[in-house]
Design a protein around this motif. Structure first.
Motif, mmCIF file in Angstrom:
data_model
loop_
_atom_site.group_PDB
_atom_site.id
_atom_site.type_symbol
_atom_site.label_atom_id
_atom_site.label_comp_id
_atom_site.label_asym_id
_atom_site.label_seq_id
_atom_site.Cartn_x
_atom_site.Cartn_y
_atom_site.Cartn_z
ATOM 1 N N HIS A 1 0.918 -1.251 -0.105
ATOM 2 C CA HIS A 1 0.073 0.048 -0.165
ATOM 3 C C HIS A 1 0.958 1.200 0.054
ATOM 4 C CE1 HIS A 1 -3.576 2.372 1.950
ATOM 5 N NE2 HIS A 1 -3.577 2.507 0.553
ATOM 6 N N ILE A 2 0.991 1.794 -1.286
ATOM 7 C CA ILE A 2 1.998 3.090 -1.439
ATOM 8 C C ILE A 2 1.272 4.039 -1.984
ATOM 9 C CG2 ILE A 2 4.201 3.722 -2.484
ATOM 10 C CD1 ILE A 2 4.739 0.598 -2.562
ATOM 11 N N TRP A 3 1.604 5.274 -1.592
ATOM 12 C CA TRP A 3 0.850 6.504 -2.181
ATOM 13 C C TRP A 3 2.019 7.801 -2.072
ATOM 14 C CZ3 TRP A 3 -1.078 4.687 2.420
ATOM 15 C CH2 TRP A 3 -0.962 5.444 3.493
ATOM 16 N N ILE A 4 1.771 8.744 -2.870
ATOM 17 C CA ILE A 4 2.451 9.928 -2.845
ATOM 18 C C ILE A 4 1.497 11.071 -2.257
ATOM 19 C CG2 ILE A 4 3.585 11.621 -4.302
ATOM 20 C CD1 ILE A 4 4.318 9.745 -6.495
ATOM 21 N N ALA A 5 2.061 11.570 -1.484
ATOM 22 C CA ALA A 5 1.374 12.766 -0.982
ATOM 23 C C ALA A 5 2.054 14.241 -1.479
ATOM 24 C CB ALA A 5 1.498 12.718 0.716
ATOM 25 N N GLY B 1 -4.706 25.719 -2.391
ATOM 26 C CA GLY B 1 -5.380 24.856 -3.122
ATOM 27 C C GLY B 1 -5.307 23.177 -2.310
ATOM 28 N N CYS B 2 -5.770 22.607 -2.974
ATOM 29 C CA CYS B 2 -5.865 21.130 -2.330
ATOM 30 C C CYS B 2 -4.461 20.031 -2.588
ATOM 31 C CB CYS B 2 -7.018 20.355 -2.713
ATOM 32 S SG CYS B 2 -8.686 20.917 -2.288
ATOM 33 N N ASP B 3 -3.943 19.476 -1.469
ATOM 34 C CA ASP B 3 -3.069 18.487 -1.551
ATOM 35 C C ASP B 3 -3.470 17.471 -2.514
ATOM 36 O OD1 ASP B 3 -1.646 20.350 -0.202
ATOM 37 O OD2 ASP B 3 -2.079 19.101 1.734
ATOM 38 N N GLN B 4 -2.575 16.586 -3.183
ATOM 39 C CA GLN B 4 -2.854 15.593 -4.139
ATOM 40 C C GLN B 4 -2.243 14.260 -3.188
ATOM 41 O OE1 GLN B 4 -1.073 16.547 -8.153
ATOM 42 N NE2 GLN B 4 -3.101 16.454 -8.796
ATOM 43 N N VAL B 5 -2.885 13.249 -3.302
ATOM 44 C CA VAL B 5 -2.806 11.904 -2.945
ATOM 45 C C VAL B 5 -2.818 10.845 -4.089
ATOM 46 C CG1 VAL B 5 -3.056 9.805 -1.483
ATOM 47 C CG2 VAL B 5 -3.495 12.379 -0.506
ATOM 48 N N LEU B 6 -1.566 10.472 -4.628
ATOM 49 C CA LEU B 6 -1.562 9.621 -5.840
ATOM 50 C C LEU B 6 -1.224 8.236 -5.353
ATOM 51 C CD1 LEU B 6 0.775 12.110 -7.735
ATOM 52 C CD2 LEU B 6 -1.751 11.940 -7.862
ATOM 53 N N PRO B 7 -2.234 7.392 -5.356
ATOM 54 C CA PRO B 7 -2.066 5.796 -5.305
ATOM 55 C C PRO B 7 -1.188 5.019 -5.960
ATOM 56 C CG PRO B 7 -4.289 6.060 -5.803
ATOM 57 C CD PRO B 7 -3.790 7.486 -5.872
ATOM 58 N N VAL B 8 -0.294 4.293 -5.766
ATOM 59 C CA VAL B 8 0.556 3.684 -6.396
ATOM 60 C C VAL B 8 0.640 2.275 -6.523
ATOM 61 C CG1 VAL B 8 3.226 2.997 -6.460
ATOM 62 C CG2 VAL B 8 2.409 5.312 -6.021
#
Length: 366
Positions: free
Chosen positions: A271-275, A283-290
């Motif tokens: 379970h990995i993602w980029i914050a 604005g809004c932060d992004q959470v990008l699932p890997v």
């Protein structure tokens, strides 16, 4: 549906939104789905215009002009250092002396560099002697040398130029951007460069040294990119989280980042993602699932995102190992307490059975 129930559902929905905060989840387009529906900036190869897609391994973007910040290291070299006139000659300066043809002795020409000695004189040779020149301008030194040569020569014609100044500090090498955002140029002072691009820093440094030099030319480059980084956070399943700070080069992907920590450990899940923080805090932060299996086993690139400055790559823990660590942490004090109690009970039983110690059957102790 009763009115009260609808009102309760609305309240629950609003509470969920409030607790969720401001996060933008970017989801990779599935098979057969239009890839342009994904979110984030992208540079279209061959076009150069932004499209609505997060940059990935096969579709990278270039970073904006580098902005200098502490603790970057700049490589600064002066291409042209000429003192402002009128320059007064000092000891250890080097003067270039050139005599007109047939104006000197045949066996002792005056043509080449001559260093001003510590006494402030320039030695022209055995037949000509020494001429004091310190404190004089170049024109005054020319007149003094020609006047001195009149003692030996009929009509000397010697021109003088400054070849090297010992009092002018050379600007060359690595310069650290300090915590106050300045670089120290020693005798030329300090220059504030934080928040500037390379071109802007070059102009600022040339403006500063122009106070001491005539039309200076300076080259500036970044020797060490220390201020732009990304972070790899590894959740430790109750054993302590790991954090790695990595300088960014502008070309890394998720796989490059995970290679810095040698991949996934036995404590990690897939379970990995980029914050990704919003630029400028707006604005809004992004959470990008890997998808780890896709970018490794399958060779897919859709979630092998390009890393941008200050990204947080989070590797979640294996929950079963985390549960095991929690159980061990909870039960360990009781196990230690029971162990001490059992050891004490055994000692008491041994003392009650053998108050005088163990014997070998003959009445004497072992």
């Amino acid at each position: 549906m009763p009115r009260d129930s609808r009102f309760l559902l609305v309240l629950l929905a609003l509470a969920g939104l409030a607790c969720g905060g401001c996060q933008a989840f970017t989801v990779r387009a599935q098979s057969g789905q239009n890839p342009d529906l994904t979110i984030g900036p992208r540079i279209d190869p061959g076009v150069g215009r932004a499209r609505s897609e997060v940059p990935t391994e096969k579709c990278k973007t270039t970073l904006p002009a580098y902005v200098i910040e502490p603790p970057d290291i700049l490589l600064i070299d002066a291409l042209k250092i000429v003192p402002k006139p009128p320059y007064h000659i000092e000891a250890q300066d080097v003067l270039q002396l050139t005599a007109a043809p047939n104006s000197t002795l045949l066996d002792q020409p005056i043509n080449g560099p001559f260093r001003v000695d510590s006494g402030g004189t320039v030695n022209l040779g055995p037949s000509y002697g020494k001429v004091p020149v310190t404190g004089l301008t170049v024109d005054e030194a020319t007149e003094a040398i020609n006047t001195h040569l009149l003692r030996v020569l009929k009509s000397p014609e010697v021109s003088v130029t400054l070849s090297e100044s010992s009092s002018l500090q050379q600007i060359s090498g690595e310069h650290l951007v300090g915590p106050d955002g300045t670089v120290n140029l020693a005798t030329y002072g300090t220059v504030y460069v934080a928040g500037l691009t390379i071109e802007e820093a070059q102009a600022a440094i040339e403006k500063q040294v122009r106070k001491y030099l005539l039309d200076p030319k300076v080259s500036v480059d970044v020797y060490a990119y220390n201020s732009k980084v990304y972070y790899v956070i590894t959740q430790g399943a109750g054993l302590g989280d790991g954090l790695l700070r990595v300088p960014i080069t502008g070309n890394e992907t998720v796989l490059d980042a995970l290679a810095q920590v040698n991949g996934l450990s036995r404590l990690s899940s897939k379970h990995i993602w980029i914050a990704r923080p919003a630029p400028g805090g707006m604005g809004c932060d992004q959470v990008l699932p890997v998808n780890w299996d896709e970018i490794t086993k399958g060779g897919a690139t859709a979630t092998n995102y390009q890393i941008l400055p200050f990204d947080r790559i989070f590797i979640a823990q294996d929950n079963w190992i985390a549960l095991d660590s929690w159980i061990n942490r909870v039960t360990a004090p009781f196990e230690r307490l029971f162990g001490f109690s059992l050891l004490g009970a055994q000692d008491i039983q041994t003392f009650n059975r053998f108050p005088f110690g163990l014997t070998n059957g003959t009445g004497s102790a072992f």
